[in-house]
Design an enzyme around this catalytic site. Structure first.
Site, PDB file in Angstrom:
ATOM      1  N   LYS A   1       0.855  -1.188   0.000  1.00 50.26           N
ATOM      2  CA  LYS A   1       0.000   0.000   0.000  1.00 50.26           C
ATOM      3  C   LYS A   1       0.895   1.243   0.000  1.00 50.26           C
ATOM      4  CE  LYS A   1      -3.069   2.810   2.773  1.00 50.26           C
ATOM      5  NZ  LYS A   1      -3.819   3.005   4.014  1.00 50.26           N
TER       6      LYS A   1
ATOM      7  N   GLY B   1      -8.588   8.813   9.824  1.00 52.48           N
ATOM      8  CA  GLY B   1      -8.868   8.850  11.264  1.00 52.48           C
ATOM      9  C   GLY B   1      -9.963   9.811  11.682  1.00 52.48           C
TER      10      GLY B   1
ATOM     11  N   ALA C   1      -9.833   5.281   4.294  1.00 49.68           N
ATOM     12  CA  ALA C   1      -9.846   6.460   5.164  1.00 49.68           C
ATOM     13  C   ALA C   1     -11.225   7.108   5.285  1.00 49.68           C
ATOM     14  CB  ALA C   1      -8.853   7.507   4.704  1.00 49.68           C
ATOM     15  N   GLY C   2     -11.523   7.479   6.515  1.00 57.37           N
ATOM     16  CA  GLY C   2     -12.730   8.257   6.783  1.00 57.37           C
ATOM     17  C   GLY C   2     -13.927   7.463   7.272  1.00 57.37           C
TER      18      GLY C   2
ATOM     19  N   ASN D   1      -9.667   1.235   9.797  1.00 52.91           N
ATOM     20  CA  ASN D   1      -8.803   1.043  10.961  1.00 52.91           C
ATOM     21  C   ASN D   1      -9.393   1.722  12.187  1.00 52.91           C
ATOM     22  OD1 ASN D   1      -6.771   0.732  12.884  1.00 52.91           O
ATOM     23  ND2 ASN D   1      -5.135   1.308  11.546  1.00 52.91           N
TER      24      ASN D   1
END
Lengths: 66, 257
Positions: free
Chosen positions: B99, B160, B186-187, B208
């Site tokens: 990644k 995050g 993300a998000g 995550n």
């Protein structure tokens, strides 16, 4: 002699290869990767790659990340 | 019906990829990964703690032979650092699936697309299969695809932030124009965000913080797993058309009166 190990000065009393160095640090070579003077060292070259004075060594592993 | 998730030459079952950062400890990380059903986890490449080499490692808790490790370049702000990191990652595990993320700014962690494109091109030439964190800009995504990346991973919103996918239209445009998998990275803040990404037609979702920062990360991991499956099935089913008036679900014919 002295090398730079993961950003800090590290004394080495005698010349040694990477295999010996990892054993001395109790590091399992299957779990890390090594960069010597900004070049990746393949695992099969650890036994024939000697560390010399002023070498810059990075030992990395995988940690949690996103 | 079979619905295999293919990235490059590899096939996976779960369309949920989870990050392994921000957990309380390595045991919780492993438990969350298991609950999520993910086949792929992202990992960071960092210096070994030389002063305590007996410290447990991620690999002691999550077996890279069972779960695919996807090394990232988190924290890299230029292509050179990202390339260095991924070359080390490749040597460490023998993986060429990586990644790439080259950040542009510490406050937003928004990708620096110029540096990202430079690094992606080098990595593809070196034989890496590159999954790329990128802006939700259809042109930048097209450029990445032309370079030959394995997957495009536009941000839903800031890393995050848990803000979900405010610009669904862009994600939809990117998915429609892409031949390689599109994964929202993300998000994602909660399960419905993941389901929305999948309903937009995305091939997968990377989560995550939404799991790690939930009050009960293990339960949230299960919730994300279900949301991704639900969203995918919803997309494959083909949703009903929206109309502006009511349409009764019970037949009018045969009503008593």
């Amino acid at each position: 002699m002295e090398i730079q190990l993961n950003g800090n000065a590290y004394p080495l009393d005698k010349e040694c290869n990477i295999d010996d160095f990892l054993s001395k640090l109790s590091i399992d070579k299957t779990k890390v990767a090594i960069e010597l003077n900004k070049s990746v060292v393949p695992k099969d070259k650890y036994s024939v790659t000697k560390l010399a004075h002023k070498d810059v060594v990075e030992i990395v592993t995988f940690i949690g990340g996103g | 019906m079979s619905d295999i998730f293919k990235i490059g030459e590899r096939t996976f079952h779960s369309r949920l990829i989870v990050g392994t950062g921000k957990y309380k400890d390595l045991q919780e990380t492993a438990d969350a990964v298991e609950a999520s059903g993910a086949d792929i986890v992202t990992v960071a490449v960092r210096r070994v703690n030389i002063t305590d080499t007996k410290e447990p490692l991620l690999m002691d808790f999550i077996d890279p032979k069972k779960i695919t490790y996807l090394p990232n370049t988190a924290g890299c702000f230029n292509s050179e650092d990202a390339l260095r990191t991924l070359r080390l990652a490749k040597e460490s595990g023998g993986w060429n699936l990586v990644k790439l993320e080259v950040l542009g700014d510490e406050k937003t962690l928004y990708p620096n697309m110029r540096e990202t494109l430079v690094a992606a091109e080098v990595l593809v030439k070196e034989g890496f299969e590159v999954m790329v964190y990128c802006s939700d800009d259809p042109i930048a995504c097209k450029q990445l695809e032309e370079i030959g990346v394995a997957a495009i991973m536009p941000l839903g919103s800031l890393i995050g932030s848990g803000q979900g996918i405010p610009n669904k239209l862009n994600i939809e445009i990117i998915k429609k124009q892409s031949k390689v998998p599109v994964i929202v990275d993300a998000g994602i803040g909660t399960a419905s965000d993941a389901a929305i990404a999948m309903e937009l037609g995305c091939d997968g979702v990377l989560v995550n913080s939404a799991i790690a920062k939930a009050n009960n990360p293990i339960l949230m991991a299960t919730s994300m797993k279900n949301a991704v499956i639900a969203g995918r099935q919803s997309y494959l089913s083909g949703r009903m058309d929206k109309i502006n008036i009511a349409s009764p679900s019970s037949p009018v014919k045969g009503k008593i009166n």
